[in-house]
Design an enzyme around this catalytic site. Sequence first.
Site, PDB file in Angstrom:
ATOM      1  N   GLN A  58       7.098   6.285  -7.207  1.00  0.00           N
ATOM      2  CA  GLN A  58       8.388   6.407  -7.917  1.00  0.00           C
ATOM      3  C   GLN A  58       9.043   5.094  -8.364  1.00  0.00           C
ATOM      4  OE1 GLN A  58      12.887   8.137  -7.244  1.00  0.00           O
ATOM      5  NE2 GLN A  58      11.347   8.901  -5.890  1.00  0.00           N
ATOM      6  N   TYR A  75       8.305   3.177   1.886  1.00  0.00           N
ATOM      7  CA  TYR A  75       8.729   4.310   1.053  1.00  0.00           C
ATOM      8  C   TYR A  75      10.258   4.383   1.061  1.00  0.00           C
ATOM      9  CZ  TYR A  75       4.002   6.224   0.517  1.00  0.00           C
ATOM     10  OH  TYR A  75       2.687   6.410   0.168  1.00  0.00           O
ATOM     11  N   GLU A  76      10.766   5.240   0.182  1.00  0.00           N
ATOM     12  CA  GLU A  76      12.212   5.393  -0.024  1.00  0.00           C
ATOM     13  C   GLU A  76      13.061   5.274   1.242  1.00  0.00           C
ATOM     14  OE1 GLU A  76      14.243   6.105  -2.853  1.00  0.00           O
ATOM     15  OE2 GLU A  76      15.834   5.924  -1.387  1.00  0.00           O
ATOM     16  N   ASP A 117      13.835   3.761  -4.161  1.00  0.00           N
ATOM     17  CA  ASP A 117      12.790   3.803  -5.194  1.00  0.00           C
ATOM     18  C   ASP A 117      13.366   3.594  -6.591  1.00  0.00           C
ATOM     19  OD1 ASP A 117      10.662   4.203  -3.529  1.00  0.00           O
ATOM     20  OD2 ASP A 117      10.675   6.370  -3.679  1.00  0.00           O
ATOM     21  N   GLY A 162      36.282   2.259  -1.340  1.00  0.00           N
ATOM     22  CA  GLY A 162      37.153   1.299  -2.015  1.00  0.00           C
ATOM     23  C   GLY A 162      38.552   1.298  -1.450  1.00  0.00           C
ATOM     24  N   GLY A 163      39.487   0.807  -2.227  1.00  0.00           N
ATOM     25  CA  GLY A 163      40.852   0.639  -1.749  1.00  0.00           C
ATOM     26  C   GLY A 163      41.740   1.866  -1.917  1.00  0.00           C
TER      27      GLY A 163
HETATM   28  N1  COA Z   1      -8.843   0.928  -9.253  1.00  0.00           N
HETATM   29  C1  COA Z   1      -9.320   0.611  -8.018  1.00  0.00           C
HETATM   30  N2  COA Z   1      -8.518   0.553  -6.936  1.00  0.00           N
HETATM   31  C2  COA Z   1      -7.236   0.858  -7.104  1.00  0.00           C
HETATM   32  C3  COA Z   1      -6.677   1.199  -8.346  1.00  0.00           C
HETATM   33  C4  COA Z   1      -7.537   1.217  -9.457  1.00  0.00           C
HETATM   34  N3  COA Z   1      -7.122   1.526 -10.687  1.00  0.00           N
HETATM   35  N4  COA Z   1      -5.360   1.433  -8.186  1.00  0.00           N
HETATM   36  C5  COA Z   1      -5.104   1.254  -6.881  1.00  0.00           C
HETATM   37  N5  COA Z   1      -6.218   0.905  -6.218  1.00  0.00           N
HETATM   38  C6  COA Z   1      -6.381   0.598  -4.816  1.00  0.00           C
HETATM   39  C7  COA Z   1      -5.612  -0.632  -4.399  1.00  0.00           C
HETATM   40  O1  COA Z   1      -6.265  -1.793  -4.816  1.00  0.00           O
HETATM   41  C8  COA Z   1      -5.586  -0.460  -2.899  1.00  0.00           C
HETATM   42  O2  COA Z   1      -6.806  -0.913  -2.344  1.00  0.00           O
HETATM   43  P1  COA Z   1      -6.891  -2.051  -1.193  1.00  0.00           P
HETATM   44  O3  COA Z   1      -5.981  -1.618  -0.099  1.00  0.00           O
HETATM   45  O4  COA Z   1      -8.310  -2.058  -0.832  1.00  0.00           O
HETATM   46  O5  COA Z   1      -6.427  -3.315  -1.778  1.00  0.00           O
HETATM   47  C9  COA Z   1      -5.581   1.050  -2.740  1.00  0.00           C
HETATM   48  O6  COA Z   1      -5.813   1.595  -4.030  1.00  0.00           O
HETATM   49  C10 COA Z   1      -4.289   1.612  -2.214  1.00  0.00           C
HETATM   50  O7  COA Z   1      -3.167   1.042  -2.855  1.00  0.00           O
HETATM   51  P2  COA Z   1      -1.770   1.009  -2.123  1.00  0.00           P
HETATM   52  O8  COA Z   1      -0.761   0.401  -2.990  1.00  0.00           O
HETATM   53  O9  COA Z   1      -1.966   0.391  -0.771  1.00  0.00           O
HETATM   54  O10 COA Z   1      -1.459   2.565  -1.994  1.00  0.00           O
HETATM   55  P3  COA Z   1      -1.062   3.422  -0.710  1.00  0.00           P
HETATM   56  O11 COA Z   1      -1.041   4.834  -1.189  1.00  0.00           O
HETATM   57  O12 COA Z   1      -1.873   3.145   0.471  1.00  0.00           O
HETATM   58  O13 COA Z   1       0.457   2.955  -0.402  1.00  0.00           O
HETATM   59  C11 COA Z   1       2.760   2.564  -0.974  1.00  0.00           C
HETATM   60  C12 COA Z   1       1.508   3.430  -1.188  1.00  0.00           C
HETATM   61  C13 COA Z   1       3.794   3.057  -1.929  1.00  0.00           C
HETATM   62  C14 COA Z   1       3.224   2.699   0.466  1.00  0.00           C
HETATM   63  C15 COA Z   1       2.404   1.088  -1.255  1.00  0.00           C
HETATM   64  O14 COA Z   1       1.799   0.999  -2.526  1.00  0.00           O
HETATM   65  C16 COA Z   1       3.612   0.169  -1.211  1.00  0.00           C
HETATM   66  O15 COA Z   1       4.105  -0.185  -0.141  1.00  0.00           O
HETATM   67  N6  COA Z   1       4.080  -0.271  -2.393  1.00  0.00           N
HETATM   68  C17 COA Z   1       5.162  -1.220  -2.501  1.00  0.00           C
HETATM   69  C18 COA Z   1       6.491  -0.596  -2.218  1.00  0.00           C
HETATM   70  C19 COA Z   1       6.764   0.596  -3.085  1.00  0.00           C
HETATM   71  O16 COA Z   1       6.766   0.528  -4.282  1.00  0.00           O
HETATM   72  N7  COA Z   1       7.084   1.699  -2.403  1.00  0.00           N
HETATM   73  C20 COA Z   1       7.715   2.829  -3.034  1.00  0.00           C
HETATM   74  C21 COA Z   1       6.823   3.755  -3.609  1.00  0.00           C
HETATM   75  S1  COA Z   1       7.804   4.954  -4.453  1.00  0.00           S
END
Ligand code: COA
Length: 391
Positions: A64, A185-186, A215, A294-295
């Site tokens: 998101q 996450y959020e 988010d 607020g106030g």
């Molecule tokens: N091709 C190949 N690999 C891909 C890819 C693509 N097009 N797109 C994503 N990936 C891979 C990533 O490289 C990663 O691999 P790695 O861990 O080996 O480096 C893997 O997919 C997972 O990515 P990740 O971002 O860790 O996803 P997740 O589902 O495990 O975690 C979140 C999700 C949201 C928790 C995490 O992305 C995060 O903390 N993001 C930052 C904060 C954020 O925006 N949070 C709010 C989300 S609404």
Amino acid sequence: MAKRKKAAKAKSKAAAKKTAKKVVKFTAKKLAASNGLPRPSAKPWGQAGRALDGVRILDFTHVQSGPTCTQLLAYMGADCIKVERPGIGDITRGQLRDVKGADSLYFTMLNGSKRSITIDSKHAKGKEILDRLVKLCDVLVENFAPGALDRMGLTWEHIHKLNPRMIVASVKGFGPGPYEDCKVYENVAQCAGGSASTTGFRDGPPLVTGSQIGDSGTGLHLALGIVSALYQRNRTGRGQRVLCAMQDGVLNLARVKLRDQQRLKHGPLTEYSQYGEGVPFGKATPRAGNDSGGGQPGWILKCKGWESDPDAYIYFITQAPVWTAICDLIGKPEWKTDPDYATPPARLPRLRGIFDAIEQWTMTKTKFEVMEICNKQDIPVGPILAMKEIA
Ligand code: COA
């Protein structure tokens, strides 16, 4: 002789006039271009394109926060090329699916106005395509877990070498510090950003809010960072990194509570109902129920039908300039001159009783009737609208 002199004078005068005209014309023309800015468009309003027309975004966002940001940029005219993982895609495509076989509303509401492509960023061919896209785009936006972009080989150094004008914008959960490597996450952000500890009632646990301030709020912050970086690039010719941490985004939105934390050092927070109720303050900004931030004191009050309708309530603000109108409305004209009620500071320790009295009146009306009556008198009120009433 005199005649010839006169003719020559007239000729040179005419020539000078002509040159002057030319110079004036030339200067005016030049001015518009010489400051580097385009001349004002002569096209009718609304027909001169969108603000971000021509900006190309390499959209590496998912879930998101990041998609909120790139969608806003797309609405402003940017061409968003969303890169997704082959065979998997953005996880939200299949989450909370409402229509069988179709991308979920969760996905479409955050990713409309974008183009999508699947690329395996860890495959040699995929890396080659991504390098080409980096050269073609203005902004790369991502919200992977910390370090994921680097692990794909898309380090800042690599990107900047391929395209020195590229802006690399990221959402992460935390900024630099002990938690910078955490996934977020959020609600993690709402809790870590100070919102949850200040939301809810004093005698209850911390509460998260339904608004996606972690988010979507951070996505909004990032969009402004990107637009600012694009603007600065016009001057410097160089891209830069833009980072928004969700914890910081939430804290920014909860900043009035941070204000109250600092104020606590100087005494009790007199506008909190807890002050009037004689409950001492602790060391941290407390949960304030429905007290206004607020106030101008406010509270959520029952309206007609509250017994069966969970949303038959209204937010009522006792704004000082309309205090006398409120007194007349609720049948307490004596409060207009009573020293215990006539001034805002006098009212602060009595807020609970004041709102109880106002509620006796609001309970005799529907929230829309209260809205109608109060707004006519400039009294700020807000009906609690259920999603079914807004959607
Ligand atoms: N091709 C190949 N690999 C891909 C890819 C693509 N097009 N797109 C994503 N990936 C891979 C990533 O490289 C990663 O691999 P790695 O861990 O080996 O480096 C893997 O997919 C997972 O990515 P990740 O971002 O860790 O996803 P997740 O589902 O495990 O975690 C979140 C999700 C949201 C928790 C995490 O992305 C995060 O903390 N993001 C930052 C904060 C954020 O925006 N949070 C709010 C989300 S609404």
